[in-house]
Design an enzyme around this catalytic site. Structure first.
Site, mmCIF file in Angstrom:
data_model
loop_
_atom_site.group_PDB
_atom_site.id
_atom_site.type_symbol
_atom_site.label_atom_id
_atom_site.label_comp_id
_atom_site.label_asym_id
_atom_site.label_seq_id
_atom_site.Cartn_x
_atom_site.Cartn_y
_atom_site.Cartn_z
ATOM 1 N N GLU A 210 -9.884 -6.147 3.260
ATOM 2 C CA GLU A 210 -9.868 -7.455 2.597
ATOM 3 C C GLU A 210 -11.203 -7.612 1.857
ATOM 4 O O GLU A 210 -12.256 -7.688 2.493
ATOM 5 C CB GLU A 210 -9.642 -8.560 3.644
ATOM 6 C CG GLU A 210 -9.696 -9.954 3.102
ATOM 7 C CD GLU A 210 -8.846 -10.156 1.840
ATOM 8 O OE1 GLU A 210 -7.650 -9.850 1.853
ATOM 9 O OE2 GLU A 210 -9.422 -10.610 0.817
ATOM 10 N N CYS B 189 -7.924 0.197 -3.009
ATOM 11 C CA CYS B 189 -7.397 -1.156 -2.831
ATOM 12 C C CYS B 189 -8.512 -2.205 -2.786
ATOM 13 O O CYS B 189 -9.085 -2.505 -3.824
ATOM 14 C CB CYS B 189 -6.471 -1.201 -1.625
ATOM 15 S SG CYS B 189 -5.336 -2.589 -1.698
ATOM 16 N N ARG C 254 -6.976 -9.272 -8.232
ATOM 17 C CA ARG C 254 -6.757 -9.160 -6.789
ATOM 18 C C ARG C 254 -5.343 -9.639 -6.437
ATOM 19 O O ARG C 254 -4.842 -10.594 -7.036
ATOM 20 C CB ARG C 254 -7.825 -10.016 -6.099
ATOM 21 C CG ARG C 254 -7.939 -9.836 -4.639
ATOM 22 C CD ARG C 254 -9.180 -10.557 -4.100
ATOM 23 N NE ARG C 254 -8.884 -10.993 -2.771
ATOM 24 C CZ ARG C 254 -8.500 -12.211 -2.455
ATOM 25 N NH1 ARG C 254 -8.426 -13.156 -3.363
ATOM 26 N NH2 ARG C 254 -8.189 -12.493 -1.219
ATOM 27 N N ARG D 84 -0.460 -5.371 -0.688
ATOM 28 C CA ARG D 84 -1.135 -6.503 -1.353
ATOM 29 C C ARG D 84 -2.168 -5.993 -2.358
ATOM 30 O O ARG D 84 -3.343 -6.363 -2.338
ATOM 31 C CB ARG D 84 -1.776 -7.454 -0.342
ATOM 32 C CG ARG D 84 -0.745 -8.257 0.437
ATOM 33 C CD ARG D 84 -1.349 -9.333 1.319
ATOM 34 N NE ARG D 84 -1.960 -10.423 0.563
ATOM 35 C CZ ARG D 84 -1.271 -11.342 -0.109
ATOM 36 N NH1 ARG D 84 0.043 -11.312 -0.140
ATOM 37 N NH2 ARG D 84 -1.889 -12.295 -0.758
ATOM 38 N N HIS E 55 -3.409 3.540 -1.283
ATOM 39 C CA HIS E 55 -4.119 4.050 -0.100
ATOM 40 C C HIS E 55 -3.800 5.512 0.177
ATOM 41 O O HIS E 55 -3.023 5.795 1.088
ATOM 42 C CB HIS E 55 -3.699 3.241 1.135
ATOM 43 C CG HIS E 55 -4.080 1.813 1.108
ATOM 44 N ND1 HIS E 55 -5.295 1.356 1.569
ATOM 45 C CD2 HIS E 55 -3.420 0.721 0.676
ATOM 46 C CE1 HIS E 55 -5.361 0.047 1.434
ATOM 47 N NE2 HIS E 55 -4.239 -0.372 0.886
ATOM 48 N N GLU F 92 -5.506 7.504 1.763
ATOM 49 C CA GLU F 92 -5.982 7.819 3.122
ATOM 50 C C GLU F 92 -4.878 7.667 4.156
ATOM 51 O O GLU F 92 -4.994 8.165 5.265
ATOM 52 C CB GLU F 92 -7.193 6.935 3.479
ATOM 53 C CG GLU F 92 -6.914 5.462 3.743
ATOM 54 C CD GLU F 92 -6.830 4.601 2.468
ATOM 55 O OE1 GLU F 92 -6.753 5.167 1.361
ATOM 56 O OE2 GLU F 92 -6.825 3.362 2.618
#
Ligand code: GLN
Length: 198
Positions: free
Chosen positions: A50, A81, A113, A142, A177, A179
């Site tokens: 976040e 992200c 965002r 998101r 992502h 990862e």
């Protein structure tokens, strides 16, 4: 530089996955929570999580200005992200005043965002990714997208019409992502950018 030392900003977010991915991609990976740890690395990954919380914690841990300074000096960096949001030079929908995500200006780009998040919270897609052979399976949660890039920024991937991966010199950012998927090609690309091989 054969084995680069790559830090993962570990204030919040999916730090562990990046440490594992970097290790498998041939880097010496370590967490960064304090100034001495930032000073000790050649490059930095800013993980997903976040961006507003990370911005707050960067200030609390007195890392915000030192990190801006390292980026201004040219330290290679990769953001996924939330990390992409923080690497931007301008953030749209950054959050409420006083708690907003802060731009570190690592890449000349404007990022919105939660851009995909307004449409659908999470989705997965096969992407064509510049410099990587074959499709990349991308997980979006998101996720932000990139609304503007500067002249020196190379667009590496799009989801539909939206820019979701970019590179500027030794800076890399993805809306998604890598990862989380076990595919280490994006991390390998970053490690090669750090060592100057890519
Ligand atoms: N929406 C988050 C943010 O604003 C990013 C989500 C993520 O990193 N998966 O930081």
């Amino acid at each position: 530089m054969s084995t680069p030392r790559v830090g993962v900003l570990a204030l919040q977010g999916d730090t562990r996955e990046h440490l594992a991915a970097l290790h498998e991609a041939g880097a010496e990976a370590s967490t960064v929570r304090r100034l001495g740890e930032l000073d000790a690395v050649d490059a930095l990954v800013i993980p997903g999580g976040e961006s507003t919380a990370m911005s707050h914690l960067l200030r609390e841990f007195e890392l915000l200005e030192p990190l801006r300074a390292r980026l201004a000096e040219g330290m290679p960096a990769y953001g996924s992200c939330a990390g992409m949001i923080l690497l931007a030079s301008e953030i749209l929908d950054a959050g409420v005043a006083g708690r907003a995500a802060v731009p570190l200006s690592g890449i000349d780009m404007t990022v919105r965002r939660n851009a995909f998040g307004r449409q659908v919270d999470s989705f997965e897609e096969e992407l064509t990714f510049g410099g990587i052979a074959g499709p990349v399976h991308a997980v979006f949660i998101r996720a932000p997208w990139v609304e503007r890039v500067g002249d020196e920024v190379e667009v590496l991937a799009r989801a539909g019409e939206h820019i979701v991966a970019v590179r500027q010199g030794r800076r890399l950012a993805t809306s998604f992502h890598p990862e989380m998927t076990g595919d280490r090609r994006v991390h390998r690309l970053f490690v090669d950018m750090v060592t100057g091989r890519a």
